[in-house]
Design a protein around this motif. Sequence first.
Motif, PDB file in Angstrom:
ATOM      1  N   ASP A   1      10.640   5.640  -1.652  1.00  0.00           N
ATOM      2  CA  ASP A   1       9.346   6.035  -1.109  1.00  0.00           C
ATOM      3  C   ASP A   1       8.224   5.218  -1.752  1.00  0.00           C
ATOM      4  N   SER A   2       7.015   5.778  -1.769  1.00  0.00           N
ATOM      5  CA  SER A   2       5.864   5.027  -2.290  1.00  0.00           C
ATOM      6  C   SER A   2       5.995   4.702  -3.770  1.00  0.00           C
ATOM      7  N   THR A   3       6.727   5.526  -4.524  1.00  0.00           N
ATOM      8  CA  THR A   3       6.889   5.243  -5.951  1.00  0.00           C
ATOM      9  C   THR A   3       7.859   4.097  -6.188  1.00  0.00           C
ATOM     10  N   ALA A   4       8.479   3.629  -5.113  1.00  0.00           N
ATOM     11  CA  ALA A   4       9.312   2.421  -5.192  1.00  0.00           C
ATOM     12  C   ALA A   4       8.655   1.237  -4.489  1.00  0.00           C
ATOM     13  N   GLU A   5       7.862   1.532  -3.451  1.00  0.00           N
ATOM     14  CA  GLU A   5       7.235   0.443  -2.684  1.00  0.00           C
ATOM     15  C   GLU A   5       6.100  -0.234  -3.442  1.00  0.00           C
TER      16      GLU A   5
ATOM     17  N   ILE B   1      18.982   4.062  -4.688  1.00  0.00           N
ATOM     18  CA  ILE B   1      18.429   5.023  -3.733  1.00  0.00           C
ATOM     19  C   ILE B   1      17.569   6.031  -4.477  1.00  0.00           C
ATOM     20  N   ARG B   2      16.277   6.071  -4.173  1.00  0.00           N
ATOM     21  CA  ARG B   2      15.381   6.988  -4.889  1.00  0.00           C
ATOM     22  C   ARG B   2      14.488   7.734  -3.894  1.00  0.00           C
ATOM     23  N   TYR B   3      14.940   8.906  -3.508  1.00  0.00           N
ATOM     24  CA  TYR B   3      14.186   9.790  -2.631  1.00  0.00           C
ATOM     25  C   TYR B   3      14.098  11.182  -3.252  1.00  0.00           C
ATOM     26  N   GLY B   4      13.257  12.016  -2.682  1.00  0.00           N
ATOM     27  CA  GLY B   4      13.165  13.395  -3.136  1.00  0.00           C
ATOM     28  C   GLY B   4      11.759  13.959  -3.177  1.00  0.00           C
ATOM     29  N   LEU B   5      10.781  13.134  -3.535  1.00  0.00           N
ATOM     30  CA  LEU B   5       9.407  13.633  -3.657  1.00  0.00           C
ATOM     31  C   LEU B   5       8.833  14.034  -2.302  1.00  0.00           C
ATOM     32  N   ASN B   6       8.908  13.139  -1.332  1.00  0.00           N
ATOM     33  CA  ASN B   6       8.415  13.467   0.004  1.00  0.00           C
ATOM     34  C   ASN B   6       9.353  14.431   0.721  1.00  0.00           C
ATOM     35  N   ASP B   7      10.638  14.334   0.419  1.00  0.00           N
ATOM     36  CA  ASP B   7      11.600  15.265   1.018  1.00  0.00           C
ATOM     37  C   ASP B   7      11.211  16.698   0.645  1.00  0.00           C
ATOM     38  N   ARG B   8      10.864  16.907  -0.622  1.00  0.00           N
ATOM     39  CA  ARG B   8      10.489  18.244  -1.074  1.00  0.00           C
ATOM     40  C   ARG B   8       9.205  18.719  -0.392  1.00  0.00           C
ATOM     41  N   ALA B   9       8.281  17.807  -0.172  1.00  0.00           N
ATOM     42  CA  ALA B   9       6.992  18.186   0.412  1.00  0.00           C
ATOM     43  C   ALA B   9       7.048  18.348   1.929  1.00  0.00           C
ATOM     44  N   ARG B  10       7.958  17.617   2.593  1.00  0.00           N
ATOM     45  CA  ARG B  10       7.883  17.537   4.059  1.00  0.00           C
ATOM     46  C   ARG B  10       9.139  17.983   4.792  1.00  0.00           C
ATOM     47  N   ARG B  11      10.261  18.088   4.100  1.00  0.00           N
ATOM     48  CA  ARG B  11      11.506  18.482   4.764  1.00  0.00           C
ATOM     49  C   ARG B  11      11.640  19.992   4.725  1.00  0.00           C
TER      50      ARG B  11
ATOM     51  N   ALA C   1      22.936 -15.029 -10.882  1.00  0.00           N
ATOM     52  CA  ALA C   1      21.640 -15.013 -10.199  1.00  0.00           C
ATOM     53  C   ALA C   1      21.583 -13.826  -9.240  1.00  0.00           C
ATOM     54  N   CYS C   2      20.432 -13.165  -9.193  1.00  0.00           N
ATOM     55  CA  CYS C   2      20.285 -11.958  -8.377  1.00  0.00           C
ATOM     56  C   CYS C   2      19.100 -12.092  -7.428  1.00  0.00           C
ATOM     57  N   HIS C   3      19.247 -11.490  -6.265  1.00  0.00           N
ATOM     58  CA  HIS C   3      18.169 -11.417  -5.292  1.00  0.00           C
ATOM     59  C   HIS C   3      17.936  -9.950  -4.964  1.00  0.00           C
ATOM     60  N   VAL C   4      16.688  -9.493  -5.104  1.00  0.00           N
ATOM     61  CA  VAL C   4      16.354  -8.082  -4.905  1.00  0.00           C
ATOM     62  C   VAL C   4      15.503  -7.925  -3.655  1.00  0.00           C
ATOM     63  N   VAL C   5      15.930  -7.042  -2.764  1.00  0.00           N
ATOM     64  CA  VAL C   5      15.179  -6.694  -1.560  1.00  0.00           C
ATOM     65  C   VAL C   5      14.621  -5.287  -1.747  1.00  0.00           C
ATOM     66  N   ASN C   6      13.302  -5.149  -1.691  1.00  0.00           N
ATOM     67  CA  ASN C   6      12.681  -3.833  -1.810  1.00  0.00           C
ATOM     68  C   ASN C   6      12.347  -3.327  -0.410  1.00  0.00           C
ATOM     69  N   SER C   7      13.170  -2.432   0.106  1.00  0.00           N
ATOM     70  CA  SER C   7      12.954  -1.870   1.438  1.00  0.00           C
ATOM     71  C   SER C   7      12.518  -0.422   1.308  1.00  0.00           C
ATOM     72  N   SER C   8      11.464  -0.206   0.549  1.00  0.00           N
ATOM     73  CA  SER C   8      10.913   1.136   0.344  1.00  0.00           C
ATOM     74  C   SER C   8       9.622   1.277   1.146  1.00  0.00           C
ATOM     75  N   LEU C   9       9.218   2.521   1.407  1.00  0.00           N
ATOM     76  CA  LEU C   9       8.058   2.733   2.267  1.00  0.00           C
ATOM     77  C   LEU C   9       7.308   3.994   1.860  1.00  0.00           C
ATOM     78  N   SER C  10       5.995   3.872   1.754  1.00  0.00           N
ATOM     79  CA  SER C  10       5.164   5.015   1.396  1.00  0.00           C
ATOM     80  C   SER C  10       5.303   6.138   2.419  1.00  0.00           C
TER      81      SER C  10
END
Length: 279
Positions: free
Chosen positions: A44-48, A115-125, A78-87
């Motif tokens: 979520d936003s804390t990752a984006e 995988i880091r979810y939970g904050l918005n899930d708690r508020a909106r799910r 060598a590592c490549h990181v893709v940040n596919s997180s969204l506020s």
Amino acid sequence: MNLLRSPLKKMIASLFVLGMLLVIAPEFVQAEHEGKVQILLLGDSTAEGSIPRQLKPEGPHLERILEQLLAAEGDLPACHVVNSSLSGEYIRRLFDSGRYDRDAAKLPGLDYIFIRYGLNDRARREKFTEFFPKDFHELLARLRKDHPNALLVPMTVIPFANEEDSKKINDLVFEVAKKEKLDVFDIYPRYATELKKGHNMLNYRRYPLAKVPEKYHALVKPFVSGDRVVVMANELDPILGDLPGWYGDRHPNLAGYNVIADETAKYLAKILRDKKAEK
């Protein structure tokens, strides 16, 4: 003429060897897509980090810092990181919006998925304690199907809400991971420890302009974005820090994301070294 020395013959031989490698050792080529280990961040936003990206678009931001920290170890691939997180995102929205299919399902050669979810899930799910675990299990099942060679890494949330609410979320993450036989990357303790050095050190300030006394409007003008005053760190704290709610936004600033990157690099470095030792 010796056909074995012809360019065509050499090319055919090379293709044959490559084909044998693909058949015999798919796990080897999977870990080196385009020459790099592929890492996906989902959250979520804390990752984006949308506000730090707005304030300092040139970065470096979470994904690049993580790459740099892993490279600095010197003995890791060598590592490549893709940040596919969204506020604002939570797991159900990730699916229902179509974003999972669009942005995550078809990424090639993924090796590690955090995988880091939970904050918005708690508020909106609705019925959070019932549906959040179900959504999490569904996400893990989809990731296993779409990225069968990736190691899935559930993460706890950072100290964004109060300690009691954070524990409720994190306990569910641990329960899901236990059922899925996955290890949890518990980032909460490290972030909480860093906050003890300064409670507002790791969050930016985002405050309604309308609540700032008018005599300070000229002062804050360079920091205004829309109807808000947005400041990366403590520049305005000595003047505006006593305003009610000035420190209310707990989203990470660049320092906060550096804590996340540093702890993630330490966690992943151990996994990469253990994997290397097994070969």
